[in-house]
Design an enzyme around this catalytic site. Structure first.
Site, PDB file in Angstrom:
ATOM      1  N   ASN A  65       1.285   5.794   9.425  1.00  0.00           N
ATOM      2  CA  ASN A  65       1.046   4.432   9.908  1.00  0.00           C
ATOM      3  C   ASN A  65      -0.066   4.403  10.948  1.00  0.00           C
ATOM      4  O   ASN A  65      -0.938   3.528  10.934  1.00  0.00           O
ATOM      5  CB  ASN A  65       2.319   3.863  10.538  1.00  0.00           C
ATOM      6  CG  ASN A  65       3.374   3.468   9.521  1.00  0.00           C
ATOM      7  OD1 ASN A  65       3.119   3.437   8.317  1.00  0.00           O
ATOM      8  ND2 ASN A  65       4.560   3.167   9.988  1.00  0.00           N
ATOM      9  N   ARG A  69      -0.557  -3.697  -6.504  1.00  0.00           N
ATOM     10  CA  ARG A  69      -0.377  -2.240  -6.392  1.00  0.00           C
ATOM     11  C   ARG A  69       0.607  -1.809  -7.470  1.00  0.00           C
ATOM     12  O   ARG A  69       1.689  -2.383  -7.583  1.00  0.00           O
ATOM     13  CB  ARG A  69       0.188  -1.850  -5.017  1.00  0.00           C
ATOM     14  CG  ARG A  69      -0.645  -2.266  -3.823  1.00  0.00           C
ATOM     15  CD  ARG A  69      -0.077  -1.668  -2.535  1.00  0.00           C
ATOM     16  NE  ARG A  69      -0.557  -2.354  -1.347  1.00  0.00           N
ATOM     17  CZ  ARG A  69      -1.709  -2.109  -0.740  1.00  0.00           C
ATOM     18  NH1 ARG A  69      -2.503  -1.174  -1.233  1.00  0.00           N
ATOM     19  NH2 ARG A  69      -2.070  -2.761   0.348  1.00  0.00           N
ATOM     20  N   ARG A 114      -6.195  -3.023  -0.253  1.00  0.00           N
ATOM     21  CA  ARG A 114      -6.636  -1.954   0.661  1.00  0.00           C
ATOM     22  C   ARG A 114      -5.955  -0.624   0.373  1.00  0.00           C
ATOM     23  O   ARG A 114      -4.739  -0.540   0.252  1.00  0.00           O
ATOM     24  CB  ARG A 114      -6.383  -2.359   2.112  1.00  0.00           C
ATOM     25  CG  ARG A 114      -6.906  -1.322   3.108  1.00  0.00           C
ATOM     26  CD  ARG A 114      -6.738  -1.765   4.536  1.00  0.00           C
ATOM     27  NE  ARG A 114      -7.713  -2.791   4.887  1.00  0.00           N
ATOM     28  CZ  ARG A 114      -7.408  -3.920   5.531  1.00  0.00           C
ATOM     29  NH1 ARG A 114      -6.165  -4.177   5.844  1.00  0.00           N
ATOM     30  NH2 ARG A 114      -8.352  -4.785   5.829  1.00  0.00           N
ATOM     31  N   HIS A 142      -2.647 -11.773  -4.007  1.00  0.00           N
ATOM     32  CA  HIS A 142      -1.492 -10.991  -3.562  1.00  0.00           C
ATOM     33  C   HIS A 142      -0.204 -11.489  -4.210  1.00  0.00           C
ATOM     34  O   HIS A 142       0.868 -10.920  -3.988  1.00  0.00           O
ATOM     35  CB  HIS A 142      -1.408 -11.087  -2.021  1.00  0.00           C
ATOM     36  CG  HIS A 142      -0.413 -10.179  -1.392  1.00  0.00           C
ATOM     37  ND1 HIS A 142       0.734 -10.648  -0.792  1.00  0.00           N
ATOM     38  CD2 HIS A 142      -0.377  -8.828  -1.266  1.00  0.00           C
ATOM     39  CE1 HIS A 142       1.426  -9.623  -0.309  1.00  0.00           C
ATOM     40  NE2 HIS A 142       0.778  -8.517  -0.585  1.00  0.00           N
ATOM     41  N   TYR A 171      11.581  -0.031  -1.393  1.00  0.00           N
ATOM     42  CA  TYR A 171      11.274  -1.296  -0.721  1.00  0.00           C
ATOM     43  C   TYR A 171      12.355  -2.308  -1.077  1.00  0.00           C
ATOM     44  O   TYR A 171      12.784  -2.388  -2.229  1.00  0.00           O
ATOM     45  CB  TYR A 171       9.929  -1.872  -1.196  1.00  0.00           C
ATOM     46  CG  TYR A 171       8.689  -1.190  -0.683  1.00  0.00           C
ATOM     47  CD1 TYR A 171       8.696   0.129  -0.229  1.00  0.00           C
ATOM     48  CD2 TYR A 171       7.475  -1.874  -0.661  1.00  0.00           C
ATOM     49  CE1 TYR A 171       7.546   0.750   0.221  1.00  0.00           C
ATOM     50  CE2 TYR A 171       6.304  -1.256  -0.209  1.00  0.00           C
ATOM     51  CZ  TYR A 171       6.349   0.050   0.226  1.00  0.00           C
ATOM     52  OH  TYR A 171       5.207   0.664   0.670  1.00  0.00           O
ATOM     53  N   ARG A 212      10.243  -7.648  10.231  1.00  0.00           N
ATOM     54  CA  ARG A 212      10.228  -6.180  10.340  1.00  0.00           C
ATOM     55  C   ARG A 212       9.113  -5.672  11.246  1.00  0.00           C
ATOM     56  O   ARG A 212       9.323  -4.801  12.073  1.00  0.00           O
ATOM     57  CB  ARG A 212      10.082  -5.538   8.955  1.00  0.00           C
ATOM     58  CG  ARG A 212       9.772  -4.040   9.022  1.00  0.00           C
ATOM     59  CD  ARG A 212       9.688  -3.395   7.665  1.00  0.00           C
ATOM     60  NE  ARG A 212       8.775  -4.024   6.748  1.00  0.00           N
ATOM     61  CZ  ARG A 212       7.456  -3.807   6.716  1.00  0.00           C
ATOM     62  NH1 ARG A 212       6.894  -2.982   7.570  1.00  0.00           N
ATOM     63  NH2 ARG A 212       6.692  -4.408   5.822  1.00  0.00           N
ATOM     64  N   HIS A 249      11.085  -5.666   2.871  1.00  0.00           N
ATOM     65  CA  HIS A 249       9.861  -6.244   2.305  1.00  0.00           C
ATOM     66  C   HIS A 249      10.073  -7.643   1.735  1.00  0.00           C
ATOM     67  O   HIS A 249       9.120  -8.300   1.338  1.00  0.00           O
ATOM     68  CB  HIS A 249       9.340  -5.300   1.210  1.00  0.00           C
ATOM     69  CG  HIS A 249       7.908  -5.510   0.839  1.00  0.00           C
ATOM     70  ND1 HIS A 249       7.531  -6.065  -0.367  1.00  0.00           N
ATOM     71  CD2 HIS A 249       6.755  -5.242   1.499  1.00  0.00           C
ATOM     72  CE1 HIS A 249       6.212  -6.117  -0.431  1.00  0.00           C
ATOM     73  NE2 HIS A 249       5.711  -5.624   0.687  1.00  0.00           N
TER      74      HIS A 249
END
Length: 743
Positions: free
Chosen positions: A57, A394, A424, A454, A487, A583, A611
């Site tokens: 991270n 993704r 990204r 997205h 997730y 979160r 998520h």
């Protein structure tokens, strides 16, 4: 409940003291990740994984967020940001101060908490001074045969300038000294050589076992350092300084000038490895101060961006290390959870026939993602299916969904896929997927100019008995079968006619030229989700003024959009009770008198990455429930194509609400934010039962499967009794299995 004069609302709500800085809030989130590495209730190998996550991270934070602030400073931009009022320079100073503190904590956890515990299990990562002569002989042979041929020393002098070192690569700066056979040149640069630690060799070298059931490892860079003189015959090695550089990795994509976006991104990806240096990490116990000063000058790094690490550099190697240790020490790993069949799907029959009967809600990872994989696969082979349209942000490395889309195109179906090339750190993968899909005959859209797509949506168009049927999947998470196991996300499968029409309009707006569509149920960003959200808050304020029972619950990854935060403050001032489950980054501050005393903010960090994006409005018992691909961040509201969609069926609304209620009762993994922006674990009295929301949802999923597996004939009375208890599966299971009373 306190209210304020409406004439002063807007002026008051702009005060920087009411907001948290985004970057500092993110560091607070990463500190919560680090806390999980210290949590003694977590399995030991799980604690090592959290250290690796913390390190990974932090890499991304420096490559993107810190790099962006440094770019602003270099450009002379010194205007305060519009929430907490900090200038770029002020933010960088605070980031450095906090990060140095967190890195110190990371060292403490690795060296003094986890290392002794692992040693008790006969697993150690030893230094070269701690190994036996026999082990040293083994490593010397290993170095000569496996490592030495791969190494490339890069001397620095007038003819050989400082090398361009890869982003995140581990390197050794070697200072040479003259000896009888050879003399190192006089300048520092002339004495310095860089040796890159080869990434193609495992970071940890395991030694042959000298004791039964013992596993001993040595770090690759330490082995190279000890045998470094073999690389410099005729010279002495004065010092070896392990160091690591983090570079600016944000892409600059000139979309307006780009004739081919795919080619433009491929070119930019080549530059990512060589961006400006933003952080220098050095090994604390063996660095040469003269070398560090030279590196700072060459890399143009400020002293505050230099981190002396006591633990090994780049703890992301703990991901693979944990997996290796689990193979022989399974008792040190967390119990594995197998995602269960969704309770709304019965058996393994045709998904289309089941969705025609009722909407299906899926809650991952508690419920399996496999039905979504099957949904695309069945569509690819169904002779009645005419078209498949999907957005991909993704996907996994060996994606079964990609294979199904390719097969569908080969089967003659109309397949349209929007592959977001600007996702990204997934740009390279997505470029390859786009090329592969095009080769198979799919129509591929690369995204939209200046926007990232997205949204998570799939539309399957089928013609049966002369009639067109539309099947839609909408979700909060990616079409990634790998991350769907770790997730938490929700998805909806529906054949609702109006949602199907909305989906058709949505895809047409992506692939063609048309004005913004009018949607029946979907809210679409840019701007559409924010407008709808502000409207829903206004409606909740109005309902509260009439009935006195206003209630908003919102669960998301991050909250940064100031317009929405100000509206939430207005709702709090009006007396609406607001619970936010955020979160990560949260720029809103709760508990401020006269502003946000009716708002509570909590963050849950646990075994699964939270998520789901869920937005609930009580509205005097109407219970409006929405799921979305979007967090309440300015980028999601203005710069991305996102979808927010309603849950229409009452029993599914109840299931979603139950998950929110459970999260609000969590007193094990939840932290609450105070009015100063700091987070603290939720306090629990000795009498209260411990509630770990993720663990309970795992148990509920398993119990639901148990319930569904009971044969009808042998359990008719039992199932009748359950049917009388209530519509919510959570309520049923709570009463039948004696689970914790949640609310």
């Amino acid at each position: 409940m306190q209210t304020v004069n409406t004439a002063t609302k807007e002026k008051n709500l702009n005060s920087p003291s009411f907001y948290n800085n985004r970057e500092l809030s993110w560091l607070g989130f990463n500190e919560r990740v680090l806390q999980e590495a210290s949590d003694e209730q977590n399995a030991l190998l799980e604690r090592y994984k959290f250290l690796a996550i913390f390190s990974s991270n932090l890499d991304e934070f420096f490559m993107v967020r810190v790099a962006g602030l440094l770019d602003q400073v270099k450009a002379g931009f010194n205007r305060p940001e519009n929430k907490a009022g900090l200038t770029p320079k002020e933010q960088l100073c605070l980031i450095s101060e906090i990060t140095h503190h967190l890195v110190g904590k990371q060292d403490e956890v690795y060296l003094h908490e986890l290392t002794p515990l692992l040693a008790k299990e006969n697993v150690t990562i030893n230094s070269m001074t701690e190994i036996s002569p026999a082990a040293c002989t083994y490593l010397e042979t290993f170095f000569d045969e496996q490592i030495f041929p791969v190494l490339t020393p890069m001397a620095i002098d007038a003819y050989r300038p400082f090398p361009m070192l890869l982003n995140k690569s581990l390197n050794l700066a070697v200072m040479l000294e003259e000896n009888e056979k050879g003399k190192a040149p006089g300048s520092l640069a002339g004495k310095l050589t860089i040796v890159q630690v080869p990434a193609v060799i495992n970071r940890l070298i395991e030694l042959p076992a000298e004791k039964k059931e013992a596993r001993v490892f040595v770090l690759l860079e330490q082995v190279i350092s000890v045998f470094m003189p073999k690389l410099f015959k005729g010279y002495g090695v004065k010092s070896v300084t392990p160091f690591r550089i983090t570079r600016n990795a944000d892409l600059t994509i000139h979309e307006d000038e780009a004739e081919d976006l795919l080619q433009e991104i491929e070119e930019e990806l080549k530059k990512r490895k060589w961006g400006a240096a933003v952080r220098l990490e050095v090994q604390h116990d063996c660095y040469d101060e003269q070398v560090v000063e030279y590196l700072k000058e060459e890399l143009e790094i400020h002293s505050k961006d230099v981190y002396a690490i006591q633990a090994p550099l780049d703890l992301t190697f703990l991901f693979s290390f944990s997996k290796s240790i689990q193979a022989t020490h399974e008792h040190l790993a967390a119990p594995s959870f197998i995602p269960q069949p969704p309770q709304d799907l019965e058996g393994e029959g045709n998904i289309f026939s089941q969705v025609l009967k009722k909407d299906v809600l899926l809650h991952h990872p508690y419920e399996s993602f496999e039905p979504i994989v099957d949904f695309i696969s069945q569509a690819a082979d169904d002779p009645d299916v005419l078209a498949i349209k999907q957005t991909l942000y993704r996907v996994s490395g060996d994606s079964p969904i990609i294979k199904s889309l390719e097969r569908a195109a080969e089967n003659g179906k109309q397949v349209t896929v929007l592959v977001e090339l600007k996702a990204r750190f997934d740009e390279e993968n997505n470029v390859q997927w786009a090329k592969e899909l095009e080769k198979s005959g799919c129509h591929v859209i690369y995204g939209m100019t200046h926007l990232k797509t997205h949204s998570k949506i799939t539309l399957v168009v089928r013609r049966r008995k002369g009639k067109i049927e539309r099947f839609v999947h909408l979700g909060t998470g990616n079409y990634n079968d790998a991350t769907a196991r770790v997730y938490t996300d929700m998805g909806l499968l529906t054949a609702d006619e109006r949602i199907g029409i909305d989906a058709t309009h949505f895809f047409n707006s992506l692939s063609g030229h048309m004005e913004k569509p009018d949607y029946h149920h979907l809210s679409v960003a840019p701007f559409g989700i924010r407008d709808r959200f502000l409207q829903l808050i206004d409606e909740e304020i109005a309902a509260h003024e009439l009935f006195g029972n206003g209630r908003i619950i919102a669960k998301m990854n991050s909250l940064t959009d100031k317009k929405i935060m100000m509206k939430l403050y207005e709702a709090s001032q009006a007396g609406v009770e607001i619970d936010l489950i955020v979160r990560g980054v949260c720029c809103l501050r709760p508990g401020i008198e006269g502003v946000s005393e009716n708002i509570q903010v909590r963050s849950i960090v646990g075994a699964f990455l939270e998520h789901t994006r869920i937005y609930y409005f009580h509205h005097n018992g109407e219970n409006k429930v929405f799921l979305s691909s979007a967090d309440l961040m300015t980028r999601n509201m203005e710069n991305r194509v996102e979808i927010m969609f309603p849950i229409l069926k009452t029993h599914l609304k109840k299931r979603v609400y139950d998950s929110l209620a459970l999260a609000l009762q969590d007193n094990r993994k939840a932290r609450e934010q105070d009015s100063s922006g700091q987070y603290h674990y939720v306090k629990r009295s000795d009498e209260e039962k411990e509630i770990n929301s993720q663990l309970i949802l795992c148990e509920l999923a398993q119990q639901t499967k148990l319930f569904n597996d009971i044969p009808d004939a042998s359990a008719f009375e039992f199932k009748q009794k359950l049917a009388r208890i209530g519509s919510s599966s959570v309520a049923k299971l709570r009463k039948v299995y004696g689970l914790i009373q949640l609310y």
